[in-house]
Enzyme design. Structure first.
Site, PDB file in Angstrom:
ATOM      1  N   HIS A  82      56.030  41.330  43.075  1.00  0.00           N
ATOM      2  CA  HIS A  82      56.831  40.911  41.932  1.00  0.00           C
ATOM      3  C   HIS A  82      56.479  41.762  40.709  1.00  0.00           C
ATOM      4  O   HIS A  82      57.359  42.223  39.990  1.00  0.00           O
ATOM      5  CB  HIS A  82      56.673  39.430  41.604  1.00  0.00           C
ATOM      6  CG  HIS A  82      57.538  39.050  40.439  1.00  0.00           C
ATOM      7  ND1 HIS A  82      58.911  39.072  40.505  1.00  0.00           N
ATOM      8  CD2 HIS A  82      57.238  38.739  39.165  1.00  0.00           C
ATOM      9  CE1 HIS A  82      59.414  38.765  39.321  1.00  0.00           C
ATOM     10  NE2 HIS A  82      58.426  38.570  38.480  1.00  0.00           N
ATOM     11  N   ARG A 141      70.940  39.157  54.137  1.00  0.00           N
ATOM     12  CA  ARG A 141      70.639  40.493  53.625  1.00  0.00           C
ATOM     13  C   ARG A 141      70.217  41.376  54.796  1.00  0.00           C
ATOM     14  O   ARG A 141      69.962  40.886  55.894  1.00  0.00           O
ATOM     15  CB  ARG A 141      69.539  40.428  52.564  1.00  0.00           C
ATOM     16  CG  ARG A 141      68.184  40.056  53.113  1.00  0.00           C
ATOM     17  CD  ARG A 141      67.160  39.846  52.021  1.00  0.00           C
ATOM     18  NE  ARG A 141      66.780  41.112  51.380  1.00  0.00           N
ATOM     19  CZ  ARG A 141      65.695  41.266  50.619  1.00  0.00           C
ATOM     20  NH1 ARG A 141      64.862  40.250  50.434  1.00  0.00           N
ATOM     21  NH2 ARG A 141      65.413  42.412  50.069  1.00  0.00           N
ATOM     22  N   ARG A 142      70.148  42.687  54.557  1.00  0.00           N
ATOM     23  CA  ARG A 142      69.645  43.644  55.547  1.00  0.00           C
ATOM     24  C   ARG A 142      70.387  43.549  56.874  1.00  0.00           C
ATOM     25  O   ARG A 142      69.781  43.569  57.948  1.00  0.00           O
ATOM     26  CB  ARG A 142      68.160  43.399  55.816  1.00  0.00           C
ATOM     27  CG  ARG A 142      67.315  43.622  54.618  1.00  0.00           C
ATOM     28  CD  ARG A 142      65.926  43.131  54.849  1.00  0.00           C
ATOM     29  NE  ARG A 142      65.033  43.703  53.852  1.00  0.00           N
ATOM     30  CZ  ARG A 142      63.813  43.279  53.613  1.00  0.00           C
ATOM     31  NH1 ARG A 142      63.331  42.260  54.286  1.00  0.00           N
ATOM     32  NH2 ARG A 142      63.066  43.858  52.716  1.00  0.00           N
ATOM     33  N   TYR A 188      58.185  44.878  37.239  1.00  0.00           N
ATOM     34  CA  TYR A 188      57.931  45.159  35.824  1.00  0.00           C
ATOM     35  C   TYR A 188      57.342  46.550  35.640  1.00  0.00           C
ATOM     36  O   TYR A 188      57.506  47.155  34.587  1.00  0.00           O
ATOM     37  CB  TYR A 188      57.050  44.060  35.217  1.00  0.00           C
ATOM     38  CG  TYR A 188      57.759  42.747  35.299  1.00  0.00           C
ATOM     39  CD1 TYR A 188      58.929  42.545  34.565  1.00  0.00           C
ATOM     40  CD2 TYR A 188      57.356  41.756  36.178  1.00  0.00           C
ATOM     41  CE1 TYR A 188      59.655  41.382  34.693  1.00  0.00           C
ATOM     42  CE2 TYR A 188      58.072  40.591  36.307  1.00  0.00           C
ATOM     43  CZ  TYR A 188      59.219  40.408  35.565  1.00  0.00           C
ATOM     44  OH  TYR A 188      59.939  39.261  35.711  1.00  0.00           O
ATOM     45  N   HIS A 208      71.330  40.833  43.328  1.00  0.00           N
ATOM     46  CA  HIS A 208      70.527  40.618  42.119  1.00  0.00           C
ATOM     47  C   HIS A 208      69.716  41.853  41.753  1.00  0.00           C
ATOM     48  O   HIS A 208      69.740  42.309  40.624  1.00  0.00           O
ATOM     49  CB  HIS A 208      69.595  39.416  42.318  1.00  0.00           C
ATOM     50  CG  HIS A 208      68.381  39.456  41.434  1.00  0.00           C
ATOM     51  ND1 HIS A 208      68.459  39.241  40.070  1.00  0.00           N
ATOM     52  CD2 HIS A 208      67.080  39.728  41.689  1.00  0.00           C
ATOM     53  CE1 HIS A 208      67.254  39.369  39.535  1.00  0.00           C
ATOM     54  NE2 HIS A 208      66.407  39.667  40.491  1.00  0.00           N
ATOM     55  N   PHE A 209      68.998  42.419  42.744  1.00  0.00           N
ATOM     56  CA  PHE A 209      68.077  43.470  42.308  1.00  0.00           C
ATOM     57  C   PHE A 209      68.755  44.817  42.081  1.00  0.00           C
ATOM     58  O   PHE A 209      68.189  45.660  41.398  1.00  0.00           O
ATOM     59  CB  PHE A 209      66.797  43.532  43.149  1.00  0.00           C
ATOM     60  CG  PHE A 209      66.879  44.022  44.557  1.00  0.00           C
ATOM     61  CD1 PHE A 209      67.214  45.324  44.849  1.00  0.00           C
ATOM     62  CD2 PHE A 209      66.551  43.173  45.610  1.00  0.00           C
ATOM     63  CE1 PHE A 209      67.253  45.782  46.155  1.00  0.00           C
ATOM     64  CE2 PHE A 209      66.586  43.614  46.918  1.00  0.00           C
ATOM     65  CZ  PHE A 209      66.945  44.928  47.185  1.00  0.00           C
ATOM     66  N   HIS A 210      69.987  44.992  42.579  1.00  0.00           N
ATOM     67  CA  HIS A 210      70.701  46.194  42.127  1.00  0.00           C
ATOM     68  C   HIS A 210      71.243  46.008  40.709  1.00  0.00           C
ATOM     69  O   HIS A 210      71.432  46.985  39.985  1.00  0.00           O
ATOM     70  CB  HIS A 210      71.813  46.577  43.108  1.00  0.00           C
ATOM     71  CG  HIS A 210      71.295  47.266  44.344  1.00  0.00           C
ATOM     72  ND1 HIS A 210      70.780  46.576  45.417  1.00  0.00           N
ATOM     73  CD2 HIS A 210      71.155  48.583  44.644  1.00  0.00           C
ATOM     74  CE1 HIS A 210      70.360  47.436  46.338  1.00  0.00           C
ATOM     75  NE2 HIS A 210      70.580  48.670  45.897  1.00  0.00           N
TER      76      HIS A 210
HETATM   77 CU    CU Z   1      60.070  38.528  41.916  1.00  0.00          CU
END
Ligand code: CU
Length: 559
Positions: A234, A448-449, A238, A385-387
């Site tokens: 995680h 996913r995947r 950042y 979300h992460f794209h």
């Molecule tokens: Cu996370």
């Protein structure tokens, strides 16, 4: 102009020719990884709309199946692109902020470690010996060479951190009472956070995966490996994001003709990331049966805590941009937005990245929530979300930064301003369509995947999701190609001449008005370690007896 390189890395007096080449190559390695990464990304996106049993993979160099390509995409984008860019960019910013030369040997070791590690890992992926995805935990197993490569890539960030620390200590000796310049502060906070966080994946790889892959131990513990991976996994988000935040806080106001709103507030934001990035990792393991519910709940609360600095960032950056827009003559409620320098591709790309990131950040609250997470867990929602986060705030910001950084490093003027602007807008449109498609599929139960062209049970109602993902991904690929046209033409045909130095924004409320304790690393690193002990202590305690006599599997925290 007496000096045609005024304002470039070559003219700054901070670098020997070799130091400058080392840092330049960090940035170029990042871009090479990005280039290979978008090609793999295109293959992943097109997989959604190809007829079943398609042989698309054979058209992409080095690929024989979907998961090999997915691993290449994930590893090159998430580890090599981001780490290499940060190694180069953050070091350049740090040296400039403290006006000191880097440690030549240390930054060289960072580049060598990154280069060798990337080549080892990539060779194994393309040989088909490491289709373990970027999350690389068991039961999927890669060749030992892959794990060695992955560790070296992480070690390159440690050398960068070491250089930052040594240079800072020299500076501190000469300036015992000065406030740390904000940009150097941001670099130090980022690398303090990442060094602590990266220990999880380093321990996982060296002590669990490598011996298991080499056949030295017959079994490994997937639950422990996952927990160690997400200890880093995680916070790594950042580590990708903070170089962009550094640019948004301390460079964009200057580039847009304004000032940073508050120096102290910016410091506080970086500190909160140092404190809360790591003891939040178990929100990736909400459905893991072997972890106690109370530990999950604690990580849930701490995860919501990390949302706070992003809210402060939204306020702070908006205030800086409004100031800049009004200083440029923008009037009325929203007139300042139009008055911003949208014709500057470096600024425009990062403003668009911010817009995308608002949606990305908000969608993250869904993943983070202990209960709502169950609706989207392991579905296409997650890459959606992460794209929206990594693909905007990180990737598009990096591309935007490159529009001044590459001229700064090469001493050549940016070629093709309009092409660069088209690239930035096309990327935002592409990533929005792509992510909306993924998010839609996730809500409709699309895992996913998924190798969709190889599926026996593709659902007809996933068709819209597939089409949007494929179309948006293709637009992103085209945008990425435009980026390489701009950078390639700049390097080969850009005119040699004077350029702006590294942007450094002044603050409306400067460092003298903020608390000196913000610069006290002992306090904040101590607090960060304390929170990690709180968040992971119960997990470690349960595992402690097993390190004496390793079991096959274990229930962390006694379940
Ligand atoms: Cu996370």
């Amino acid at each position: 102009m007496s000096n045609p390189h005024a304002g470039t890395a070559a003219s700054s007096g901070l670098y020997t020719d070799r130091d400058r080449q080392v840092l330049t190559w960090q940035v170029y390695v990042a871009l090479i990884a990005f280039g290979i990464g978008i090609l793999q990304g295109l293959a992943q996106a097109l997989d959604r709309v190809l007829p079943a049993g398609s042989t698309l993979w054979t058209l992409f160099p080095g690929l024989s199946n979907y998961y090999q390509g997915l691993t290449a995409h994930g590893v090159l984008m998430a580890f090599v692109f981001t780490f290499a860019f940060s190694n180069g960019f953050m070091t350049l910013v740090h040296q400039n902020a403290l006006q000191r030369r880097p440690r030549s040997l240390v930054i060289l070791l960072s580049l060598v470690s990154l280069g060798v590690g990337s080549l080892l890992a990539a060779s194994q992926i393309f040989l088909g010996k490491a289709s373990v995805l970027f999350t690389m935990y068991p039961p999927l197993k890669a060749s030992p060479v892959y794990y060695v490569g992955a560790v070296l890539v992480v070690v390159s960030t440690w050398f960068t951190a070491l250089n930052a620390l040594l240079v800072y200590r020299d500076w501190r000796r000469e300036h015992p009472t000065d406030r740390i310049p904000l940009q150097a502060f941001a670099v130090l906070a980022t690398y303090a956070m990442w060094f602590i966080a990266s220990l999880g994946v380093a321990v996982e790889t060296l002590f669990l995966l490598l011996p298991w892959s080499m056949g030295l131990v017959p079994l490994t513990d997937p639950q422990l490996a996952r927990t160690l991976f997400w200890f880093s996994g995680h916070a790594i988000v950042y580590f990708w994001l903070l170089p962009a935040y550094l640019s948004w806080y301390t460079m964009i106001p200057k580039q847009a003709g304004g000032r940073l709103y508050s120096d102290g507030l910016a410091r506080m934001v970086f500190i909160v990331f140092l404190l809360l990035s790591t003891p939040a990792g178990i929100h990736h393991q909400f459905t893991d049966p072997g972890l106690r519910t109370d530990i999950k709940a604690l990580h849930y609360v701490l995860t919501l805590g990390v949302f706070l600095p992003s809210m402060i960032t939204a306020f702070s950056i908006m205030a800086a941009l409004e100031g800049a827009g009004r200083a440029r003559g923008g009037r009325g409620l929203l007139g300042w937005i139009r008055a911003l320098p949208w014709g500057n591709p470096s600024v425009a790309a990062q403003l668009l990245a911010m817009i995308g990131f608002v949606l990305g950040g908000i969608s993250g609250l869904v993943n983070a929530s202990f209960t709502v997470n169950l609706v989207v867990h392991n579905t296409a929602w997650i890459p959606g979300h992460f794209h929206l986060t990594v693909g905007t705030a990180v990737a598009l910001s990096v591309l935007g930064i490159c529009y001044w950084l590459v001229p700064y490093l090469s001493g050549r003027t940016l070629w093709g301003r309009r092409t660069a602007l088209a690239q930035a807008w096309l990327w935002l449109v592409g990533v929005m369509i792509f992510s909306r498609g993924q998010i839609m599929g996730g809500l409709e139960g699309l895992p996913r995947r998924l190798n969709v062209s190889g599926l026996a049970y593709d659902q007809p109602f996933w068709a819209t999701s597939h089409a949007m993902t494929a179309f948006g991904g293709t637009l992103m690929f085209v945008s990425g190609c435009l980026f390489f046209v701009v950078i390639g033409m700049t390097l080969f045909y850009g005119t040699k001449g004077a350029h702006a130095p590294i942007p450094v924004a002044e603050a409306t409320h400067d460092a003298r008005q903020s608390w000196p304790v913000l610069d006290d690393w002992r306090v904040w690193i101590g607090a960060a370690v304390f929170l990690i002990v709180l968040g992971y202590g119960p997990v470690a305690l349960t595992y402690a007896p097993h390190f004496v006599s390793p079991p096959n599997s274990a229930v962390i925290g006694g379940g």
